[in-house]
Design a protein around this motif. Structure first.
Motif, mmCIF file in Angstrom:
data_model
loop_
_atom_site.group_PDB
_atom_site.id
_atom_site.type_symbol
_atom_site.label_atom_id
_atom_site.label_comp_id
_atom_site.label_asym_id
_atom_site.label_seq_id
_atom_site.Cartn_x
_atom_site.Cartn_y
_atom_site.Cartn_z
ATOM 1 N N ALA A 58 0.846 -1.192 0.000
ATOM 2 C CA ALA A 58 0.000 0.000 0.000
ATOM 3 C C ALA A 58 0.880 1.241 0.000
ATOM 4 N N LYS A 59 0.384 2.308 -0.613
ATOM 5 C CA LYS A 59 1.094 3.579 -0.585
ATOM 6 C C LYS A 59 1.163 4.109 0.850
ATOM 7 N N ASP A 60 2.175 4.894 1.128
ATOM 8 C CA ASP A 60 2.239 5.569 2.423
ATOM 9 C C ASP A 60 1.004 6.451 2.592
ATOM 10 N N LEU A 61 0.436 6.450 3.772
ATOM 11 C CA LEU A 61 -0.771 7.222 4.026
ATOM 12 C C LEU A 61 -0.442 8.701 4.187
ATOM 13 N N THR A 82 -1.992 11.731 5.643
ATOM 14 C CA THR A 82 -3.100 12.077 6.532
ATOM 15 C C THR A 82 -3.750 13.397 6.154
ATOM 16 N N ALA A 83 -2.976 14.345 5.628
ATOM 17 C CA ALA A 83 -3.553 15.621 5.196
ATOM 18 C C ALA A 83 -4.474 15.411 4.005
ATOM 19 N N ASP A 84 -4.084 14.522 3.106
ATOM 20 C CA ASP A 84 -4.908 14.197 1.939
ATOM 21 C C ASP A 84 -6.208 13.529 2.379
ATOM 22 N N ALA A 85 -6.115 12.618 3.344
ATOM 23 C CA ALA A 85 -7.315 11.973 3.869
ATOM 24 C C ALA A 85 -8.245 12.999 4.511
ATOM 25 N N ALA A 86 -7.676 13.947 5.257
ATOM 26 C CA ALA A 86 -8.482 14.996 5.885
ATOM 27 C C ALA A 86 -9.150 15.877 4.845
ATOM 28 N N ALA A 87 -8.459 16.126 3.738
ATOM 29 C CA ALA A 87 -9.042 16.941 2.667
ATOM 30 C C ALA A 87 -10.238 16.244 2.042
ATOM 31 N N LEU A 88 -10.164 14.917 1.907
ATOM 32 C CA LEU A 88 -11.312 14.174 1.387
ATOM 33 C C LEU A 88 -12.485 14.248 2.356
ATOM 34 N N VAL A 89 -12.220 14.091 3.637
ATOM 35 C CA VAL A 89 -13.298 14.173 4.632
ATOM 36 C C VAL A 89 -14.012 15.521 4.525
ATOM 37 N N ASP A 105 -5.482 -2.184 6.543
ATOM 38 C CA ASP A 105 -6.442 -1.359 5.805
ATOM 39 C C ASP A 105 -7.396 -0.645 6.756
ATOM 40 N N LEU A 106 -7.889 -1.368 7.738
ATOM 41 C CA LEU A 106 -8.855 -0.775 8.665
ATOM 42 C C LEU A 106 -8.217 0.309 9.527
ATOM 43 N N ARG A 107 -6.958 0.120 9.900
ATOM 44 C CA ARG A 107 -6.263 1.184 10.646
ATOM 45 C C ARG A 107 -6.148 2.442 9.792
ATOM 46 N N ARG A 108 -5.847 2.291 8.543
ATOM 47 C CA ARG A 108 -5.686 3.430 7.643
ATOM 48 C C ARG A 108 -7.026 4.135 7.392
ATOM 49 N N HIS A 160 -8.673 7.216 9.269
ATOM 50 C CA HIS A 160 -8.447 8.611 8.887
ATOM 51 C C HIS A 160 -9.555 9.149 7.977
ATOM 52 N N VAL A 161 -10.429 8.257 7.510
ATOM 53 C CA VAL A 161 -11.623 8.664 6.755
ATOM 54 C C VAL A 161 -12.793 7.917 7.394
ATOM 55 N N PRO A 162 -13.158 8.285 8.608
ATOM 56 C CA PRO A 162 -14.085 7.468 9.404
ATOM 57 C C PRO A 162 -15.508 7.439 8.844
ATOM 58 N N GLY A 163 -16.198 6.349 9.181
ATOM 59 C CA GLY A 163 -17.608 6.232 8.832
ATOM 60 C C GLY A 163 -17.876 5.694 7.445
ATOM 61 N N GLN A 164 -16.871 5.071 6.822
ATOM 62 C CA GLN A 164 -17.040 4.553 5.463
ATOM 63 C C GLN A 164 -17.184 3.032 5.490
#
Length: 277
Positions: free
Chosen positions: A41-44, A46-53, A92-95, A98-102
């Motif tokens: 998997a690509k390195d996570l 976190t800022a990108d994940a927050a931007a999606l949220v 996967d679930l730990r990652r 960072h985009v909770p509720g999906q």
């Protein structure tokens, strides 16, 4: 309003997928958590994940679907394969926290000659080793076509897994229209009957998402070969009834048809139109 999207490449990151979904007229999407045929998997970011949220909140997205790699098999014959599946899914679930509720969707697996009961028990054991009380992602068992030694070709098999999962409130089901048709459920002529059977066996409250696909093969073929909407054996009329059905229309629908992005854009527009007829 129909919540619909398609499968997108995650190569450019979370926020890019969200923007691409909007460009296609979608308000949800699906993506592989890592190479579907591999493990890295690509390195996570976190800022990108927050931007999606943030984007999803602003544009009122439906839940998105993270899809586990096809190579995972919680009920493989060898312990090293089962361990690989457990470790990958747990990561996967730990990652995804960072985009909770999906949603996190996976193919239950293949018992590879061990027998259906053994396969079901191993899948449940794997899930019991992975799921935690503080998890914010719902894990979805996908309905399968029942080819070979696949587990999940019958609703009863999914119910048997769910019955053995200790944290069952973390679990749901994703219904794939191609798979259930190829598996012998007559969604073309008796959608109500199929959903009634699903409700009796599993419970419609467990149904969290739909993979909206036509099929290259007739019902009961157990082949699992997806086709573009309206170009297969299920047909546009039957799939339009799926998106309009009162028991389903609130769910996120995801296209997994053999398409490039322009084809997905057309199918998203087509199914939005059909949903309103």
């Amino acid at each position: 309003m129909l919540h619909i999207g398609c499968h997108l490449s995650s190569s450019k990151g979370f926020a890019a997928m969200g923007r691409q979904a909007l460009e296609l007229g979608a308000d949800t999407f699906q993506f592989f958590t890592r190479n579907p045929r591999g493990s890295k998997a690509k390195d996570l970011d976190t800022a990108d994940a927050a931007a999606l949220v943030t984007l999803m909140e602003e544009r009122r997205f439906a839940p998105i679907i993270a899809h586990a790699p096809y190579t995972l098999n919680l009920c493989g014959a060898e312990e090293r394969n089962r361990e690989f599946a457990r470790e990958t899914m747990a990561d996967d679930l730990r990652r995804l926290e960072h985009v909770p509720g999906q949603y996190y969707n996976f193919h239950p697996g293949s018992h590879v000659g061990q027998g259906m009961e053994a396969g079901i028990e191993l899948i449940a054991q794997g899930l019991n080793a992975i799921l935690t009380p503080d998890l914010h992602t719902t894990v979805l068992l996908e309905t399968m076509a029942g080819k070979g030694s696949e587990v999940g070709g019958r609703f009863e098999e999914l119910r048997a897994i769910l019955d053995r999962v200790e944290l069952s409130d973390k679990m749901g089901v994703c219904l794939d229209t191609c798979h259930v048709s190829d598996g012998g459920y007559d969604i073309i002529h008796d959608l109500d009957g199929v959903l009634e059977e699903f409700d009796r066996c599993i419970g419609l409250d467990r149904l969290k998402a739909v993979h909206l696909n036509d099929s290259k093969n007739p019902s009961g073929s157990r082949k699992d070969r997806h086709e573009r909407i309206g170009q297969g054996e299920i047909g546009l009329e039957a799939l339009a009834r799926v998106v309009r059905h009162p028991a389903l229309r609130h769910l996120p629908f995801c296209l997994e048809t053999p398409n490039e992005l322009p084809g997905y854009r057309q199918e998203i527009a087509l199914m939005r139109e059909q949903a309103e007829l």
